[in-house]
Design an enzyme around this catalytic site. Structure first.
Site, PDB file in Angstrom:
ATOM      1  N   GLY A 104      -4.308  70.679  23.917  1.00  9.69           N
ATOM      2  CA  GLY A 104      -5.405  70.469  24.949  1.00  9.69           C
ATOM      3  C   GLY A 104      -6.286  71.735  25.257  1.00  9.69           C
TER       4      GLY A 104
ATOM      5  NE  ARG B 115     -11.644  66.783  28.495  1.00  9.28           N
ATOM      6  CZ  ARG B 115     -11.181  65.944  27.647  1.00  9.28           C
ATOM      7  NH1 ARG B 115     -11.740  66.237  26.264  1.00  9.28           N
ATOM      8  NH2 ARG B 115     -10.321  64.973  27.688  1.00  9.28           N
TER       9      ARG B 115
ATOM     10  CG  ASP C 168      -2.498  61.233  19.488  1.00  7.27           C
ATOM     11  OD1 ASP C 168      -1.536  62.036  20.068  1.00  7.27           O
ATOM     12  OD2 ASP C 168      -2.775  60.175  19.377  1.00  7.27           O
TER      13      ASP C 168
ATOM     14  CB  SER D 273       1.139  67.156  37.144  1.00  2.83           C
ATOM     15  OG  SER D 273       0.629  66.874  38.367  1.00  2.83           O
TER      16      SER D 273
ATOM     17  CE1 TYR E 180      -1.145  63.387  34.388  1.00  3.27           C
ATOM     18  CE2 TYR E 180      -0.620  63.746  36.528  1.00  3.27           C
ATOM     19  CZ  TYR E 180      -0.983  64.261  35.492  1.00  3.27           C
ATOM     20  OH  TYR E 180      -1.523  65.491  35.377  1.00  3.27           O
TER      21      TYR E 180
HETATM   22  P1  NAP Z   1      -8.884  67.619  30.646  1.00 10.29           P
HETATM   23  O1  NAP Z   1      -9.855  68.356  30.905  1.00 10.29           O
HETATM   24  O2  NAP Z   1      -9.089  65.931  30.617  1.00 10.29           O
HETATM   25  O3  NAP Z   1      -8.447  68.253  29.149  1.00 10.29           O
HETATM   26  C1  NAP Z   1      -7.266  67.293  28.430  1.00 10.29           C
HETATM   27  C2  NAP Z   1      -7.136  68.092  27.093  1.00 10.29           C
HETATM   28  O4  NAP Z   1      -6.129  67.242  26.451  1.00 10.29           O
HETATM   29  C3  NAP Z   1      -8.516  67.918  26.229  1.00 10.29           C
HETATM   30  O5  NAP Z   1      -8.312  68.852  25.540  1.00 10.29           O
HETATM   31  C4  NAP Z   1      -7.847  66.549  25.328  1.00 10.29           C
HETATM   32  O6  NAP Z   1      -8.703  66.747  24.377  1.00 10.29           O
HETATM   33  C5  NAP Z   1      -6.499  66.690  25.076  1.00 10.29           C
HETATM   34  N1  NAP Z   1      -5.792  65.722  24.975  1.00 10.29           N
HETATM   35  C6  NAP Z   1      -5.617  64.594  25.575  1.00 10.29           C
HETATM   36  N2  NAP Z   1      -4.842  63.643  24.984  1.00 10.29           N
HETATM   37  C7  NAP Z   1      -4.600  64.192  23.922  1.00 10.29           C
HETATM   38  C8  NAP Z   1      -3.826  63.707  22.666  1.00 10.29           C
HETATM   39  N3  NAP Z   1      -3.132  62.555  22.486  1.00 10.29           N
HETATM   40  N4  NAP Z   1      -3.463  64.707  21.550  1.00 10.29           N
HETATM   41  C9  NAP Z   1      -4.300  65.984  21.665  1.00 10.29           C
HETATM   42  N5  NAP Z   1      -4.898  66.392  22.711  1.00 10.29           N
HETATM   43  C10 NAP Z   1      -4.985  65.482  23.632  1.00 10.29           C
HETATM   44  O7  NAP Z   1      -7.721  67.665  31.662  1.00 10.29           O
HETATM   45  P2  NAP Z   1      -7.071  68.783  32.240  1.00 10.29           P
HETATM   46  O8  NAP Z   1      -7.244  68.680  33.760  1.00 10.29           O
HETATM   47  O9  NAP Z   1      -7.606  70.126  31.736  1.00 10.29           O
HETATM   48  O10 NAP Z   1      -5.591  68.731  31.988  1.00 10.29           O
HETATM   49  C11 NAP Z   1      -4.612  69.597  31.209  1.00 10.29           C
HETATM   50  C12 NAP Z   1      -3.351  69.616  31.426  1.00 10.29           C
HETATM   51  O11 NAP Z   1      -3.213  69.878  32.906  1.00 10.29           O
HETATM   52  C13 NAP Z   1      -2.867  67.966  31.330  1.00 10.29           C
HETATM   53  O12 NAP Z   1      -1.752  67.965  30.981  1.00 10.29           O
HETATM   54  C14 NAP Z   1      -2.758  67.445  32.761  1.00 10.29           C
HETATM   55  O13 NAP Z   1      -2.094  66.467  33.088  1.00 10.29           O
HETATM   56  C15 NAP Z   1      -2.475  68.773  33.659  1.00 10.29           C
HETATM   57  N6  NAP Z   1      -2.750  68.743  34.832  1.00 10.29           N
HETATM   58  C16 NAP Z   1      -3.927  68.680  35.465  1.00 10.29           C
HETATM   59  C17 NAP Z   1      -4.296  68.674  36.618  1.00 10.29           C
HETATM   60  C18 NAP Z   1      -6.035  68.569  37.366  1.00 10.29           C
HETATM   61  O14 NAP Z   1      -6.024  68.485  38.446  1.00 10.29           O
HETATM   62  N7  NAP Z   1      -6.881  68.932  36.445  1.00 10.29           N
HETATM   63  C19 NAP Z   1      -3.399  68.727  37.528  1.00 10.29           C
HETATM   64  C20 NAP Z   1      -1.962  69.160  37.238  1.00 10.29           C
HETATM   65  C21 NAP Z   1      -1.757  69.013  35.845  1.00 10.29           C
HETATM   66  P3  NAP Z   1      -9.165  65.407  23.580  1.00 10.29           P
HETATM   67  O15 NAP Z   1      -9.343  64.211  24.544  1.00 10.29           O
HETATM   68  O16 NAP Z   1     -10.261  65.728  22.644  1.00 10.29           O
HETATM   69  O17 NAP Z   1      -7.875  64.973  22.839  1.00 10.29           O
END
Ligand code: NAP
Length: 242
Positions: free
Chosen positions: A12, A15, A63, A140, A153
């Site tokens: 991940g 971004r 993936d 999370s 989720y």
């Molecule tokens: P984001 O901006 O949507 O980034 C998600 C990242 O995961 C991207 O780099 C995406 O790249 C990658 N990804 C998604 N599916 C994938 C797959 N099958 N294989 C490989 N890479 C994959 O989300 P974020 O907010 O930064 O979230 C990052 C983590 O923090 C996640 O696990 C999320 O659940 C957790 N989180 C986020 C929040 C929040 O409020 N933002 C809160 C709690 C926890 P590609 O799409 O190019 O594959």
């Protein structure tokens, strides 16, 4: 630089939270391997990372739910160490359970939970050989709080907590530390549009969503502190206390 000479794998990393962690770790001297599905986004991300003398950041597009790719990545890097593994790849959900398509259930579990399991399963043996390592899994706050429209989720993220806490019992004596982060609402693509009229912010004791750099700071603490092990660390502006 506290992570000088360290090698770090971040799923991940293209971004959001994963990229912010990569940026901070690289600034601290680590060399990063970024994983995501989109090569173009990965390349842009890798180019944006700070580079000191010998840092040669790399990208591996795949993936995370696919075991074959994890195995190939590890096999291709037999001689390369892995000091820190950050499992941050994840996707969200916005549907009530009864309305969630079967395919979406598997996709969320396979990406968030199974993807994290594979990362740990395939990198732990390398860390055991090295007799040191650090795993940071990104769960999370939903894992403990739950959320409307987030049943699968939340289940996937709760699984990550159980996984990490069990793993911590198994690997601590081999010099490997395993910790889990529980971010609340953080400003990324994942939360885009969720706080349009500020209603979400009013639910958070600090009155705002968190920043990716604030989560990255917490990850850096876990990476650096040599006695931080089996921690479940909330970074949520106080939301868990409500
Ligand atoms: P984001 O901006 O949507 O980034 C998600 C990242 O995961 C991207 O780099 C995406 O790249 C990658 N990804 C998604 N599916 C994938 C797959 N099958 N294989 C490989 N890479 C994959 O989300 P974020 O907010 O930064 O979230 C990052 C983590 O923090 C996640 O696990 C999320 O659940 C957790 N989180 C986020 C929040 C929040 O409020 N933002 C809160 C709690 C926890 P590609 O799409 O190019 O594959």
């Amino acid at each position: 630089m506290s992570l000088l000479g360290k090698r770090c794998i971040i799923s991940g990393g293209s971004r959001g939270i994963g990229l912010a962690i990569a940026r901070l770790f690289a600034a601290e001297g680590a060399t990063c391997t970024l994983i995501g599905r989109n090569q173009e986004a990965l390349s842009t991300a890798a180019e944006s990372l700070p580079r000191h003398n010998s840092q040669d950041h790399e990208t591996v597009p795949f993936d995370v739910s696919n075991t074959n790719y994890w195995m190939k990545m590890v096999a291709d890097r037999k001689t390369v160490k892995c000091d820190i593994l950050v499992n941050a790849a994840g996707i969200s959900q916005n549907s009530f359970l009864f309305n969630t398509a079967h395919g979406d259930v598997s996709k969320i579990i396979n990406t968030n939970l199974t993807g994290t399991i594979w990362g740990c399963k395939f990198l732990v043996p390398k860390m055991m050989k090295q007799k040191e390592g650090c795993i940071i899994n990104v769960s999370s706050l939903m894992a403990i709080h739950g959320g409307r429209g987030a049943s699968i989720y939340a289940a996937s993220k709760a699984g990550i907590v159980g996984l990490t806490r069990s793993l911590a019992w198994e690997v601590g004596r081999f010099g490997i530390r395993a910790n889990v982060l529980l971010p609340g609402y953080i400003q990324t693509e994942m939360t885009e549009g969720m706080d349009k009229n500020g209603e979400l912010s009013t639910l958070i004791p600090m009155g705002r969503l968190g920043l990716v750099d604030e989560v990255a700071d917490a990850a850096l603490f876990l990476a650096k502190n040599s006695y931080a092990h089996n921690c479940v660390l909330n970074i949520d502006g106080g939301l868990s206390a409500t």
